[in-house]
Design a protein around this motif. Structure first.
Motif, short mmCIF file in Angstrom:
data_model
loop_
_atom_site.label_atom_id
_atom_site.label_comp_id
_atom_site.label_asym_id
_atom_site.label_seq_id
_atom_site.Cartn_x
_atom_site.Cartn_y
_atom_site.Cartn_z
N GLU A 1 0.84 -1.21 0.00
CA GLU A 1 0.00 0.00 0.00
C GLU A 1 0.87 1.25 0.00
O GLU A 1 0.59 2.21 -0.73
CB GLU A 1 -0.91 0.03 1.23
N ALA A 2 1.91 1.25 0.80
CA ALA A 2 2.81 2.40 0.89
C ALA A 2 3.48 2.66 -0.45
O ALA A 2 3.57 3.82 -0.90
CB ALA A 2 3.85 2.17 1.98
N GLU A 3 3.96 1.61 -1.09
CA GLU A 3 4.64 1.77 -2.37
C GLU A 3 3.69 2.24 -3.47
O GLU A 3 4.05 3.08 -4.29
CB GLU A 3 5.34 0.48 -2.77
N GLU A 4 2.48 1.72 -3.47
CA GLU A 4 1.48 2.15 -4.46
C GLU A 4 1.16 3.63 -4.28
O GLU A 4 1.12 4.39 -5.24
CB GLU A 4 0.20 1.31 -4.33
N PHE A 5 0.94 4.05 -3.05
CA PHE A 5 0.66 5.45 -2.75
C PHE A 5 1.85 6.32 -3.15
O PHE A 5 1.70 7.37 -3.77
CB PHE A 5 0.36 5.59 -1.26
N ARG B 1 4.15 5.80 -5.43
CA ARG B 1 4.36 5.88 -6.88
C ARG B 1 3.56 7.01 -7.51
O ARG B 1 3.91 7.50 -8.58
CB ARG B 1 3.99 4.56 -7.55
N ARG B 2 2.50 7.42 -6.85
CA ARG B 2 1.65 8.49 -7.40
C ARG B 2 2.15 9.88 -7.05
O ARG B 2 1.54 10.87 -7.45
CB ARG B 2 0.21 8.31 -6.91
N LYS C 1 10.28 10.98 -1.90
CA LYS C 1 11.01 9.77 -1.53
C LYS C 1 10.26 9.06 -0.40
O LYS C 1 9.75 9.71 0.50
CB LYS C 1 12.42 10.12 -1.08
N LEU C 2 10.20 7.75 -0.48
CA LEU C 2 9.50 6.94 0.52
C LEU C 2 10.50 6.44 1.54
O LEU C 2 11.50 5.80 1.19
CB LEU C 2 8.81 5.75 -0.17
#
Length: 73
Positions: A57-61, A63-64, A68-69
């Motif tokens: 979920e974090a990575e999908e969010f 990508r938009r 930086k995550l």
């Protein structure tokens, strides 16, 4: 994201999650304001700290958005 790549930069920390309602206006303003700060010559970086339940979920969010995550774990 390596800490060394952030050395000397001004950091903004943005905490949110894909399931949070009501953060839309922040998303809409944050990227353009960040671009304006960088465009003015400042070494500025926003770090996204996820409040999501899973790494996916974090990575999908993330990508938009242009930020930086922070490593999920």
């Amino acid at each position: 994201m390596d800490v060394e790549t952030l050395e000397g930069r001004i950091l903004g920390i943005y905490y949110s999650a894909s399931h949070r309602q009501g953060s839309g206006p922040i998303h809409e303003r944050l990227a353009p304001q960040s671009n304006e700060i960088v465009g003015a010559g400042h070494q500025f970086e926003i770090i996204f700290v996820s409040g999501d339940d899973t790494e996916e979920e974090a990575e999908e969010f993330s990508r938009r958005h242009p930020w930086k995550l922070l490593k999920f774990d």
